[in-house]
Design an enzyme around this catalytic site. Structure first.
Site, PDB file in Angstrom:
ATOM      1  N   LYS A 191       0.936  -1.367  -0.123  1.00 56.55           N
ATOM      2  CA  LYS A 191       0.225  -0.037   0.178  1.00 56.55           C
ATOM      3  C   LYS A 191       0.832   1.127  -0.122  1.00 56.55           C
ATOM      4  O   LYS A 191       0.498   2.342  -0.518  1.00 56.55           O
ATOM      5  CB  LYS A 191      -1.072  -0.056   1.146  1.00 56.55           C
ATOM      6  N   THR A 248      -3.260   5.655   4.637  1.00 58.60           N
ATOM      7  CA  THR A 248      -2.011   6.177   3.934  1.00 58.60           C
ATOM      8  C   THR A 248      -2.148   6.868   2.828  1.00 58.60           C
ATOM      9  O   THR A 248      -1.405   7.738   2.310  1.00 58.60           O
ATOM     10  CB  THR A 248      -1.079   4.846   3.607  1.00 58.60           C
TER      11      THR A 248
END
Length: 345
Positions: A191, A248
Protein backbone atom coordinates in the site's frame (compact mmCIF):
# COMPACT_ATOMS: atom_id res chain seq x y z
CA UNK A 1 5.20 -4.99 35.71
CA UNK A 2 6.41 -6.88 32.61
CA UNK A 3 9.34 -5.53 30.63
CA UNK A 4 8.93 -5.22 26.85
CA UNK A 5 11.71 -4.17 24.47
CA UNK A 6 10.82 -1.97 21.51
CA UNK A 7 13.69 -1.80 19.03
CA UNK A 8 13.48 1.36 16.96
CA UNK A 9 12.66 4.77 18.42
CA UNK A 10 11.15 6.42 15.37
CA UNK A 11 7.57 7.67 15.33
CA UNK A 12 5.95 4.23 15.03
CA UNK A 13 8.19 2.56 17.61
CA UNK A 14 7.52 5.42 20.02
CA UNK A 15 3.74 5.25 19.45
CA UNK A 16 3.67 1.49 20.07
CA UNK A 17 5.75 2.06 23.22
CA UNK A 18 3.03 4.40 24.46
CA UNK A 19 0.40 1.70 23.91
CA UNK A 20 2.48 -0.85 25.81
CA UNK A 21 3.19 1.62 28.60
CA UNK A 22 -0.51 2.46 28.92
CA UNK A 23 -1.12 -1.26 29.41
CA UNK A 24 1.10 -1.30 32.48
CA UNK A 25 4.36 -2.53 30.98
CA UNK A 26 7.84 -1.11 31.52
CA UNK A 27 9.02 -0.36 28.00
CA UNK A 28 12.69 -0.47 27.02
CA UNK A 29 12.78 1.78 23.93
CA UNK A 30 16.04 1.18 22.08
CA UNK A 31 17.76 3.60 19.72
CA UNK A 32 21.28 3.52 18.32
CA UNK A 33 21.59 7.24 19.20
CA UNK A 34 22.66 7.93 22.78
CA UNK A 35 21.39 11.53 22.68
CA UNK A 36 17.94 10.31 21.74
CA UNK A 37 17.89 7.83 24.63
CA UNK A 38 18.94 10.62 27.01
CA UNK A 39 16.13 12.86 25.74
CA UNK A 40 13.61 10.09 26.37
CA UNK A 41 14.89 9.54 29.91
CA UNK A 42 15.53 13.12 30.99
CA UNK A 43 12.73 15.01 29.24
CA UNK A 44 10.26 12.17 28.53
CA UNK A 45 10.12 13.41 24.95
CA UNK A 46 11.13 12.18 21.50
CA UNK A 47 10.77 15.55 19.85
CA UNK A 48 12.00 14.76 16.36
CA UNK A 49 9.41 12.06 15.82
CA UNK A 50 6.33 12.78 17.99
CA UNK A 51 5.15 15.95 19.71
CA UNK A 52 3.79 14.26 22.86
CA UNK A 53 4.90 13.67 26.43
CA UNK A 54 5.98 10.07 27.04
CA UNK A 55 4.84 7.98 30.02
CA UNK A 56 7.53 7.62 32.67
CA UNK A 57 7.50 3.82 32.31
CA UNK A 58 9.13 4.23 28.88
CA UNK A 59 12.90 4.08 29.38
CA UNK A 60 15.36 4.90 26.61
CA UNK A 61 18.35 2.66 25.87
CA UNK A 62 21.21 2.97 23.41
CA UNK A 63 22.78 -0.30 24.62
CA UNK A 64 21.05 -3.25 22.92
CA UNK A 65 22.04 -6.00 25.41
CA UNK A 66 20.72 -3.90 28.31
CA UNK A 67 17.55 -3.08 26.38
CA UNK A 68 16.52 -6.73 26.04
CA UNK A 69 17.60 -7.93 29.50
CA UNK A 70 14.75 -9.85 31.21
CA UNK A 71 12.10 -8.73 28.72
CA UNK A 72 8.94 -10.72 28.08
CA UNK A 73 8.77 -9.88 24.35
CA UNK A 74 10.61 -7.91 21.66
CA UNK A 75 8.87 -5.54 19.24
CA UNK A 76 10.95 -4.82 16.11
CA UNK A 77 10.19 -1.44 14.54
CA UNK A 78 13.46 -0.66 12.76
CA UNK A 79 13.47 0.18 9.02
CA UNK A 80 13.48 -2.89 6.77
CA UNK A 81 17.01 -2.10 5.59
CA UNK A 82 18.22 -2.53 9.21
CA UNK A 83 16.32 -5.75 10.00
CA UNK A 84 19.17 -8.13 9.17
CA UNK A 85 21.83 -6.09 10.96
CA UNK A 86 19.82 -5.78 14.18
CA UNK A 87 18.85 -9.47 14.03
CA UNK A 88 22.49 -10.47 13.79
CA UNK A 89 23.24 -8.38 16.87
CA UNK A 90 20.42 -10.14 18.72
CA UNK A 91 21.95 -13.54 17.98
CA UNK A 92 24.88 -12.79 20.25
CA UNK A 93 22.55 -11.71 23.07
CA UNK A 94 19.42 -13.87 23.05
CA UNK A 95 19.74 -17.17 24.90
CA UNK A 96 16.04 -18.16 24.97
CA UNK A 97 13.00 -17.87 22.74
CA UNK A 98 10.60 -15.07 23.59
CA UNK A 99 7.85 -13.73 21.31
CA UNK A 100 9.10 -11.39 18.60
CA UNK A 101 6.60 -9.03 17.03
CA UNK A 102 7.55 -6.86 14.08
CA UNK A 103 5.73 -3.74 12.91
CA UNK A 104 7.95 -2.80 9.95
CA UNK A 105 6.31 -2.56 6.52
CA UNK A 106 8.49 -3.37 3.56
CA UNK A 107 10.00 -5.93 1.18
CA UNK A 108 13.72 -6.39 0.65
CA UNK A 109 14.77 -5.53 -2.94
CA UNK A 110 16.80 -8.25 -4.61
CA UNK A 111 15.82 -11.12 -2.32
CA UNK A 112 12.10 -10.15 -2.33
CA UNK A 113 11.89 -11.33 1.28
CA UNK A 114 9.25 -10.09 3.67
CA UNK A 115 10.30 -8.95 7.15
CA UNK A 116 9.20 -12.18 8.87
CA UNK A 117 11.28 -14.15 6.36
CA UNK A 118 14.34 -11.98 6.99
CA UNK A 119 13.92 -12.43 10.75
CA UNK A 120 13.53 -16.19 10.31
CA UNK A 121 16.72 -16.34 8.26
CA UNK A 122 18.84 -14.21 10.58
CA UNK A 123 17.65 -15.17 14.07
CA UNK A 124 19.26 -18.46 15.06
CA UNK A 125 16.62 -19.41 17.65
CA UNK A 126 13.60 -18.66 15.44
CA UNK A 127 11.78 -19.76 12.32
CA UNK A 128 9.73 -17.35 10.24
CA UNK A 129 6.62 -19.19 11.44
CA UNK A 130 7.29 -18.00 15.01
CA UNK A 131 7.32 -14.29 14.13
CA UNK A 132 4.25 -12.10 14.65
CA UNK A 133 3.48 -9.20 12.30
CA UNK A 134 1.49 -6.17 13.47
CA UNK A 135 -0.13 -4.14 10.70
CA UNK A 136 -3.15 -1.99 9.93
CA UNK A 137 -4.35 1.59 9.45
CA UNK A 138 -2.41 3.30 12.19
CA UNK A 139 -0.72 6.68 11.96
CA UNK A 140 1.76 7.02 14.81
CA UNK A 141 0.63 10.58 15.50
CA UNK A 142 -2.93 9.44 16.19
CA UNK A 143 -1.94 6.35 18.18
CA UNK A 144 0.21 8.56 20.41
CA UNK A 145 -2.86 10.72 21.13
CA UNK A 146 -4.91 7.60 22.04
CA UNK A 147 -7.27 8.09 19.11
CA UNK A 148 -9.27 4.90 18.30
CA UNK A 149 -7.10 2.60 16.19
CA UNK A 150 -7.56 -0.98 14.99
CA UNK A 151 -4.82 -3.34 13.76
CA UNK A 152 -4.19 -7.00 13.02
CA UNK A 153 -1.51 -9.29 14.44
CA UNK A 154 -0.73 -12.33 12.31
CA UNK A 155 1.38 -15.42 12.86
CA UNK A 156 1.34 -19.11 12.01
CA UNK A 157 2.14 -19.57 15.70
CA UNK A 158 -1.31 -18.88 17.14
CA UNK A 159 -0.03 -18.72 20.72
CA UNK A 160 2.44 -15.99 19.83
CA UNK A 161 -0.33 -14.08 18.05
CA UNK A 162 -2.47 -14.26 21.19
CA UNK A 163 0.44 -12.98 23.30
CA UNK A 164 0.79 -10.00 20.94
CA UNK A 165 -2.94 -9.35 21.04
CA UNK A 166 -2.93 -9.31 24.84
CA UNK A 167 0.11 -7.05 25.00
CA UNK A 168 -1.35 -4.33 22.82
CA UNK A 169 -5.14 -4.39 23.11
CA UNK A 170 -6.82 -1.65 25.11
CA UNK A 171 -9.75 0.76 24.87
CA UNK A 172 -8.04 2.92 22.24
CA UNK A 173 -6.07 0.22 20.41
CA UNK A 174 -8.13 -2.76 19.24
CA UNK A 175 -6.26 -5.83 17.98
CA UNK A 176 -7.53 -8.69 15.79
CA UNK A 177 -5.65 -11.91 15.00
CA UNK A 178 -4.98 -13.70 11.71
CA UNK A 179 -2.90 -16.59 10.38
CA UNK A 180 -2.42 -15.07 6.89
CA UNK A 181 1.05 -13.67 7.51
CA UNK A 182 1.74 -13.42 3.78
CA UNK A 183 -1.36 -11.36 3.07
CA UNK A 184 -0.96 -9.11 6.10
CA UNK A 185 2.70 -8.34 5.35
CA UNK A 186 2.14 -7.79 1.63
CA UNK A 187 -0.85 -5.52 2.21
CA UNK A 188 1.10 -3.40 4.69
CA UNK A 189 4.10 -3.11 2.39
CA UNK A 190 2.49 -2.68 -1.03
CA UNK A 191 0.00 0.00 0.00
CA UNK A 192 2.98 2.34 0.44
CA UNK A 193 3.49 2.21 -3.32
CA UNK A 194 -0.07 3.33 -3.96
CA UNK A 195 0.30 6.04 -1.32
CA UNK A 196 3.24 7.48 -3.26
CA UNK A 197 0.97 7.46 -6.32
CA UNK A 198 -1.79 9.22 -4.38
CA UNK A 199 0.67 11.89 -3.31
CA UNK A 200 1.83 12.33 -6.92
CA UNK A 201 -1.79 12.73 -8.00
CA UNK A 202 -2.40 15.42 -5.38
CA UNK A 203 0.90 17.11 -6.21
CA UNK A 204 -0.17 17.34 -9.84
CA UNK A 205 -3.35 19.07 -8.71
CA UNK A 206 -5.75 16.28 -9.61
CA UNK A 207 -8.87 15.84 -7.50
CA UNK A 208 -10.73 13.17 -5.60
CA UNK A 209 -11.84 11.33 -8.74
CA UNK A 210 -8.25 10.55 -9.71
CA UNK A 211 -7.25 9.48 -6.20
CA UNK A 212 -10.29 7.23 -5.77
CA UNK A 213 -9.49 5.51 -9.05
CA UNK A 214 -5.84 5.14 -8.12
CA UNK A 215 -6.67 3.59 -4.74
CA UNK A 216 -9.25 1.19 -6.18
CA UNK A 217 -7.09 -0.01 -9.03
CA UNK A 218 -4.07 -0.04 -6.72
CA UNK A 219 -5.90 -2.42 -4.40
CA UNK A 220 -6.56 -4.66 -7.40
CA UNK A 221 -2.82 -4.75 -8.13
CA UNK A 222 -1.98 -5.59 -4.53
CA UNK A 223 -4.53 -8.42 -4.47
CA UNK A 224 -3.43 -9.72 -7.86
CA UNK A 225 0.19 -10.11 -6.78
CA UNK A 226 -0.62 -11.26 -3.25
CA UNK A 227 -3.00 -13.97 -4.39
CA UNK A 228 -0.51 -15.17 -7.00
CA UNK A 229 1.99 -15.62 -4.16
CA UNK A 230 -0.51 -17.56 -2.03
CA UNK A 231 -2.22 -14.98 0.20
CA UNK A 232 -5.92 -15.07 1.05
CA UNK A 233 -7.67 -12.41 -1.08
CA UNK A 234 -9.95 -11.59 1.85
CA UNK A 235 -6.95 -10.19 3.72
CA UNK A 236 -6.70 -7.39 1.18
CA UNK A 237 -10.27 -6.35 2.02
CA UNK A 238 -9.36 -6.14 5.72
CA UNK A 239 -7.47 -3.78 8.00
CA UNK A 240 -4.00 -4.35 6.57
CA UNK A 241 -5.34 -4.15 3.02
CA UNK A 242 -8.01 -1.62 2.14
CA UNK A 243 -7.93 -0.14 5.66
CA UNK A 244 -4.22 0.68 5.57
CA UNK A 245 -4.52 1.77 1.95
CA UNK A 246 -7.19 4.37 2.78
CA UNK A 247 -5.34 5.90 5.72
CA UNK A 248 -1.98 6.02 3.94
CA UNK A 249 -3.31 7.51 0.71
CA UNK A 250 -5.45 10.22 2.26
CA UNK A 251 -3.48 11.73 5.14
CA UNK A 252 -0.69 14.28 5.41
CA UNK A 253 0.67 12.11 8.25
CA UNK A 254 1.79 9.57 5.63
CA UNK A 255 5.46 9.85 4.69
CA UNK A 256 4.80 8.00 1.45
CA UNK A 257 2.00 10.40 0.50
CA UNK A 258 4.20 13.38 1.35
CA UNK A 259 7.04 11.98 -0.75
CA UNK A 260 4.70 11.45 -3.69
CA UNK A 261 3.26 14.93 -3.27
CA UNK A 262 6.73 16.46 -3.63
CA UNK A 263 7.38 14.30 -6.71
CA UNK A 264 4.12 15.50 -8.24
CA UNK A 265 5.19 19.08 -7.65
CA UNK A 266 8.35 18.55 -9.71
CA UNK A 267 11.04 17.50 -7.23
CA UNK A 268 13.31 14.57 -8.07
CA UNK A 269 13.77 11.57 -5.78
CA UNK A 270 17.04 12.75 -4.22
CA UNK A 271 15.50 16.10 -3.36
CA UNK A 272 12.45 14.41 -1.88
CA UNK A 273 14.43 12.08 0.37
CA UNK A 274 16.61 14.96 1.57
CA UNK A 275 13.53 17.06 2.29
CA UNK A 276 11.80 14.23 4.18
CA UNK A 277 14.77 13.46 6.41
CA UNK A 278 13.20 10.13 7.41
CA UNK A 279 12.87 6.66 5.90
CA UNK A 280 10.26 6.40 3.13
CA UNK A 281 9.65 2.64 3.00
CA UNK A 282 7.60 2.81 -0.17
CA UNK A 283 10.62 3.79 -2.28
CA UNK A 284 12.41 0.51 -1.54
CA UNK A 285 9.15 -1.40 -1.85
CA UNK A 286 8.55 -0.05 -5.37
CA UNK A 287 11.80 -1.69 -6.48
CA UNK A 288 10.84 -5.00 -4.90
CA UNK A 289 7.27 -5.00 -6.24
CA UNK A 290 8.44 -4.13 -9.75
CA UNK A 291 10.83 -7.09 -9.60
CA UNK A 292 8.06 -9.31 -8.19
CA UNK A 293 5.72 -8.34 -11.02
CA UNK A 294 8.29 -9.22 -13.65
CA UNK A 295 9.31 -12.53 -12.07
CA UNK A 296 5.74 -13.66 -11.37
CA UNK A 297 4.35 -12.28 -14.66
CA UNK A 298 1.74 -10.22 -12.81
CA UNK A 299 0.33 -7.08 -14.43
CA UNK A 300 0.96 -4.07 -12.13
CA UNK A 301 0.69 -0.93 -14.28
CA UNK A 302 0.46 1.56 -11.40
CA UNK A 303 3.52 0.09 -9.70
CA UNK A 304 5.36 0.13 -13.03
CA UNK A 305 4.45 3.78 -13.58
CA UNK A 306 5.67 4.83 -10.14
CA UNK A 307 8.89 2.85 -10.71
CA UNK A 308 9.40 4.84 -13.91
CA UNK A 309 8.94 8.12 -12.04
CA UNK A 310 11.30 7.16 -9.21
CA UNK A 311 14.08 5.38 -11.06
CA UNK A 312 13.77 6.11 -14.79
CA UNK A 313 13.18 9.88 -14.50
CA UNK A 314 9.81 9.79 -16.24
CA UNK A 315 7.60 12.84 -15.71
CA UNK A 316 4.64 12.05 -13.42
CA UNK A 317 2.14 13.63 -15.84
CA UNK A 318 3.43 11.49 -18.71
CA UNK A 319 2.97 8.35 -16.61
CA UNK A 320 -0.60 9.35 -15.77
CA UNK A 321 -1.35 9.77 -19.48
CA UNK A 322 0.09 6.31 -20.15
CA UNK A 323 -2.15 4.78 -17.48
CA UNK A 324 -5.25 6.54 -18.76
CA UNK A 325 -4.64 5.39 -22.35
CA UNK A 326 -4.21 1.68 -21.59
CA UNK A 327 -6.29 -0.80 -23.57
CA UNK A 328 -9.93 -1.37 -22.65
CA UNK A 329 -10.86 -4.13 -20.19
CA UNK A 330 -13.57 -5.19 -17.76
CA UNK A 331 -13.40 -3.96 -14.16
CA UNK A 332 -14.49 -7.08 -12.28
CA UNK A 333 -11.54 -9.16 -13.43
CA UNK A 334 -9.49 -8.67 -10.30
CA UNK A 335 -10.55 -8.95 -6.65
CA UNK A 336 -14.06 -10.20 -7.41
CA UNK A 337 -12.62 -12.85 -9.73
CA UNK A 338 -9.96 -13.84 -7.20
CA UNK A 339 -12.57 -14.26 -4.48
CA UNK A 340 -14.82 -16.25 -6.79
CA UNK A 341 -11.99 -18.58 -7.79
CA UNK A 342 -10.86 -19.01 -4.17
CA UNK A 343 -14.20 -19.76 -2.58
CA UNK A 344 -16.17 -21.60 -5.28
CA UNK A 345 -13.60 -24.20 -6.33
Amino acid sequence: MDKIAVLGAGSWGTALSIVLADNGNKVHLWTHKQAQAEEINELHRNERYLDVDLPENIVGFSDLPKAITNVKAIVMVVPTKAIREVSQQLNSILDSRIPIIHASKGIEPGTLKRVSQMLGEELELYNAEDIVVLSGPSHAEEVALRHPTTVTVASLNKENAKVAQELFINEAFRVYTSTDVLGIELGGALKNIIAIGAGISDGLGYGDNAKAALMTRGLAEIARLGTKLGADPLSFLGLSGVGDLIVTCTSVHSRNWRAGNLLGKGHNLDEVLEEMGMVVEGVRTVKAAYQFAEEENVEMPITTGIYQVLFEHQKPKDVVEQLMSRSKREEMDDIAHLLYERYTN
